[in-house]
Motif scaffolding. Structure first.
Motif, PDB file in Angstrom:
ATOM      1  N   GLY A   1       0.819  -1.202   0.000  1.00  0.00           N
ATOM      2  CA  GLY A   1       0.000   0.000   0.000  1.00  0.00           C
ATOM      3  C   GLY A   1       0.850   1.247   0.000  1.00  0.00           C
ATOM      4  N   GLY A   2       0.182   2.385   0.148  1.00  0.00           N
ATOM      5  CA  GLY A   2       0.894   3.655   0.134  1.00  0.00           C
ATOM      6  C   GLY A   2       1.177   4.149   1.530  1.00  0.00           C
ATOM      7  N   SER A   3       1.591   5.381   1.612  1.00  0.00           N
ATOM      8  CA  SER A   3       1.875   6.003   2.885  1.00  0.00           C
ATOM      9  C   SER A   3       1.479   7.466   2.812  1.00  0.00           C
ATOM     10  N   SER A   4       1.318   8.072   3.963  1.00  0.00           N
ATOM     11  CA  SER A   4       0.931   9.475   3.998  1.00  0.00           C
ATOM     12  C   SER A   4       1.726  10.195   5.064  1.00  0.00           C
ATOM     13  N   ALA A   5       2.091  11.437   4.783  1.00  0.00           N
ATOM     14  CA  ALA A   5       2.844  12.253   5.725  1.00  0.00           C
ATOM     15  C   ALA A   5       2.112  13.556   5.958  1.00  0.00           C
ATOM     16  N   SER A   6       2.139  13.996   7.193  1.00  0.00           N
ATOM     17  CA  SER A   6       1.560  15.283   7.554  1.00  0.00           C
ATOM     18  C   SER A   6       2.621  16.092   8.283  1.00  0.00           C
ATOM     19  N   ILE A   7       2.979  17.235   7.724  1.00  0.00           N
ATOM     20  CA  ILE A   7       4.028  18.077   8.298  1.00  0.00           C
ATOM     21  C   ILE A   7       3.523  19.506   8.374  1.00  0.00           C
ATOM     22  N   SER A   8       3.560  20.096   9.552  1.00  0.00           N
ATOM     23  CA  SER A   8       3.163  21.497   9.719  1.00  0.00           C
ATOM     24  C   SER A   8       4.221  22.219  10.536  1.00  0.00           C
ATOM     25  N   THR A   9       4.439  23.486  10.215  1.00  0.00           N
ATOM     26  CA  THR A   9       5.475  24.265  10.889  1.00  0.00           C
ATOM     27  C   THR A   9       4.925  25.631  11.283  1.00  0.00           C
ATOM     28  N   ASP A  10       5.127  25.987  12.535  1.00  0.00           N
ATOM     29  CA  ASP A  10       4.779  27.313  13.035  1.00  0.00           C
ATOM     30  C   ASP A  10       6.082  28.005  13.414  1.00  0.00           C
ATOM     31  N   HIS A  11       6.575  28.863  12.523  1.00  0.00           N
ATOM     32  CA  HIS A  11       7.888  29.475  12.732  1.00  0.00           C
ATOM     33  C   HIS A  11       7.909  30.384  13.959  1.00  0.00           C
ATOM     34  N   LEU A  12       6.846  31.170  14.153  1.00  0.00           N
ATOM     35  CA  LEU A  12       6.828  32.105  15.273  1.00  0.00           C
ATOM     36  C   LEU A  12       6.813  31.362  16.608  1.00  0.00           C
ATOM     37  N   ALA A  13       6.106  30.253  16.653  1.00  0.00           N
ATOM     38  CA  ALA A  13       6.063  29.465  17.879  1.00  0.00           C
ATOM     39  C   ALA A  13       7.270  28.557  18.020  1.00  0.00           C
ATOM     40  N   GLY A  14       8.041  28.399  16.931  1.00  0.00           N
ATOM     41  CA  GLY A  14       9.200  27.513  16.954  1.00  0.00           C
ATOM     42  C   GLY A  14       8.803  26.068  17.138  1.00  0.00           C
ATOM     43  N   LEU A  15       7.828  25.605  16.341  1.00  0.00           N
ATOM     44  CA  LEU A  15       7.315  24.253  16.508  1.00  0.00           C
ATOM     45  C   LEU A  15       7.001  23.630  15.155  1.00  0.00           C
ATOM     46  N   ALA A  16       7.430  22.399  14.972  1.00  0.00           N
ATOM     47  CA  ALA A  16       7.084  21.616  13.789  1.00  0.00           C
ATOM     48  C   ALA A  16       6.427  20.318  14.252  1.00  0.00           C
ATOM     49  N   GLU A  17       5.342  19.934  13.592  1.00  0.00           N
ATOM     50  CA  GLU A  17       4.642  18.691  13.905  1.00  0.00           C
ATOM     51  C   GLU A  17       4.746  17.758  12.699  1.00  0.00           C
ATOM     52  N   VAL A  18       5.226  16.558  12.948  1.00  0.00           N
ATOM     53  CA  VAL A  18       5.457  15.594  11.872  1.00  0.00           C
ATOM     54  C   VAL A  18       4.711  14.302  12.194  1.00  0.00           C
ATOM     55  N   GLU A  19       3.992  13.774  11.215  1.00  0.00           N
ATOM     56  CA  GLU A  19       3.295  12.502  11.381  1.00  0.00           C
ATOM     57  C   GLU A  19       3.415  11.695  10.102  1.00  0.00           C
ATOM     58  N   PHE A  20       3.769  10.429  10.252  1.00  0.00           N
ATOM     59  CA  PHE A  20       3.893   9.549   9.091  1.00  0.00           C
ATOM     60  C   PHE A  20       3.143   8.260   9.387  1.00  0.00           C
ATOM     61  N   GLU A  21       2.300   7.848   8.443  1.00  0.00           N
ATOM     62  CA  GLU A  21       1.505   6.636   8.604  1.00  0.00           C
ATOM     63  C   GLU A  21       1.544   5.813   7.322  1.00  0.00           C
ATOM     64  N   LEU A  22       1.576   4.494   7.490  1.00  0.00           N
ATOM     65  CA  LEU A  22       1.437   3.593   6.362  1.00  0.00           C
ATOM     66  C   LEU A  22      -0.036   3.271   6.179  1.00  0.00           C
ATOM     67  N   ASP A  23      -0.503   3.287   4.946  1.00  0.00           N
ATOM     68  CA  ASP A  23      -1.924   3.093   4.665  1.00  0.00           C
ATOM     69  C   ASP A  23      -2.358   1.648   4.817  1.00  0.00           C
ATOM     70  N   ASP A  24      -1.438   0.733   4.708  1.00  0.00           N
ATOM     71  CA  ASP A  24      -1.739  -0.697   4.772  1.00  0.00           C
ATOM     72  C   ASP A  24      -1.165  -1.258   6.063  1.00  0.00           C
ATOM     73  N   ASN A  25      -2.011  -1.921   6.879  1.00  0.00           N
ATOM     74  CA  ASN A  25      -1.544  -2.448   8.154  1.00  0.00           C
ATOM     75  C   ASN A  25      -0.485  -3.536   8.013  1.00  0.00           C
ATOM     76  N   SER A  26      -0.360  -4.095   6.821  1.00  0.00           N
ATOM     77  CA  SER A  26       0.650  -5.138   6.618  1.00  0.00           C
ATOM     78  C   SER A  26       2.009  -4.548   6.281  1.00  0.00           C
ATOM     79  N   CYS A  27       2.058  -3.237   6.164  1.00  0.00           N
ATOM     80  CA  CYS A  27       3.310  -2.575   5.797  1.00  0.00           C
ATOM     81  C   CYS A  27       4.109  -2.215   7.045  1.00  0.00           C
ATOM     82  N   TYR A  28       5.389  -2.190   6.873  1.00  0.00           N
ATOM     83  CA  TYR A  28       6.238  -1.713   7.946  1.00  0.00           C
ATOM     84  C   TYR A  28       7.543  -1.216   7.352  1.00  0.00           C
ATOM     85  N   ASN A  29       8.237  -0.428   8.144  1.00  0.00           N
ATOM     86  CA  ASN A  29       9.549   0.087   7.752  1.00  0.00           C
ATOM     87  C   ASN A  29      10.583  -0.421   8.735  1.00  0.00           C
ATOM     88  N   GLU A  30      11.643  -1.019   8.230  1.00  0.00           N
ATOM     89  CA  GLU A  30      12.743  -1.414   9.106  1.00  0.00           C
ATOM     90  C   GLU A  30      13.621  -0.192   9.308  1.00  0.00           C
TER      91      GLU A  30
END
Length: 338
Positions: free
Chosen positions: A209-238
């Protein structure tokens, strides 16, 4: 005849005091470590001589009998099918206990082991731990000084930069784990540095399956939020290495601290991996002409340029024209005490 009778009596005595070890695979490993003949009765005194036992990937299901190995210091049970670890409660001399890849849900026997404390290591990755074990038992062990995780996240490789420099800073995982997804927050000091970009560099394997990434950055607050998910439960990353790549610009002199928070790494079954160690990272941003990195532009930087006059030196060649000359000296002089 007398010797034969003595031997028989000795065997009868040993049999009377024999330790029950019902798991045949565990028994075979113990016999090998003790150097005894197969099916010879094993006593508690025999078991007490064991200090190290490696029983990795041995298809062991039952630890009964190990409770008598009271002098064990290193015990490796990686990759078995153990569910009940209550025989380990009394092994108070344990220093290193490896339990990865079993079927353990209840860690209360380790909490009951009063010998587990400061500097000892217990690894329980890849087990179906109960919420109580994750939220209660593991923190108790941590409070006692037990190192209960093997995975650590840290920043690398930059520890110093100059104003105007653009550099890469990676969030690095120090162990190879099977991940189905992860999320984390990155805090940084603004405006000493500015986060230009964040990327997730890892390519995933065993995944149809595929994968999806969500990345948001608030420069003034000095904060970045990163999330990565695989769309297929049988998938994994070593995964082991950089989970995120940060492209950063040094904006003004000072110290910047990068911190991680809300870190969640999920194993190949989608379950959170407990007790990931996280480490802050400090970068010193020096003025652009601070050639020796002491945080100031002064006579020492002029001396460095003078030392390599007429030569090529990457540190002293301030304007990058390939040779150290009066132009480099002038550039530093204009920024004295910047």
């Amino acid at each position: 005849m007398r010797k034969m009778l003595t031997l028989v009596l000795l065997m009868l005595v040993r049999a009377a005091f024999a330790v029950e070890i019902p798991d045949p695979n565990l028994r075979t490993i113990i016999e090998s470590n003790l150097g005894v003949i197969t099916d010879t009765p094993i006593t508690a005194d025999d078991m007490a001589t064991l200090t190290h036992l490696n029983a990795e990937n041995a298809a062991i299901t039952d630890l009964t009998g190990l409770e008598t190995a009271t002098n064990l210091q290193h015990l490796n049970l990686i990759g078995n099918a153990v569910t009940d670890i209550s025989p380990l409660t009394g092994l108070t001399n344990l220093k290193v206990l490896r339990l990865e890849g079993n079927a353990i849900s209840d860690l209360s026997p380790l909490v009951a082991n009063v010998g587990l404390g400061n500097g000892d290591k217990v690894v329980v990755d890849d087990n179906p731990l109960s919420e109580t074990s994750i939220n209660s038992h593991l923190p108790v062990l941590v409070d006692r000084g037990v190192w209960v995780g093997r995975a650590h996240l840290f920043f690398a490789p930059i520890s110093a930069a100059r104003v105007g420099e653009i550099f890469r800073l990676n969030v690095v995982l120090d162990e190879s784990l099977l991940l189905s997804g992860w999320s984390l927050n990155i805090a940084f000091t603004h405006p000493v540095t500015e986060l230009i970009d964040v990327a997730t560099p890892y390519s995933y394997i065993s995944c149809d399956g595929g994968s999806s990434a969500s990345i948001s950055t608030d420069h003034l607050a000095g904060l970045a939020e990163v999330e990565f998910e695989l769309d297929d439960n049988s998938c994994y990353n070593e995964a082991g290495g950089a989970l995120a790549e940060l492209l950063v610009e040094a904006k003004s002199p000072g110290k910047v601290v990068f911190n991680l928070s809300d870190v969640v790494l999920r194993d190949q079954h989608g379950q959170p991996i407990p007790n990931i160690g996280i480490h802050p990272h400090e970068i010193v941003v020096s003025p652009s002409r601070d050639l020796n990195g002491d945080g100031r532009v002064n006579i020492l930087d002029l001396t460095l340029v003078s030392r390599y006059f007429g030569q090529y030196h990457p540190q002293a060649d301030v304007n990058g024209d390939g040779t150290v000359n009066i132009l480099d000296l002038t550039a530093v002089a204009q920024c004295l005490e910047e």
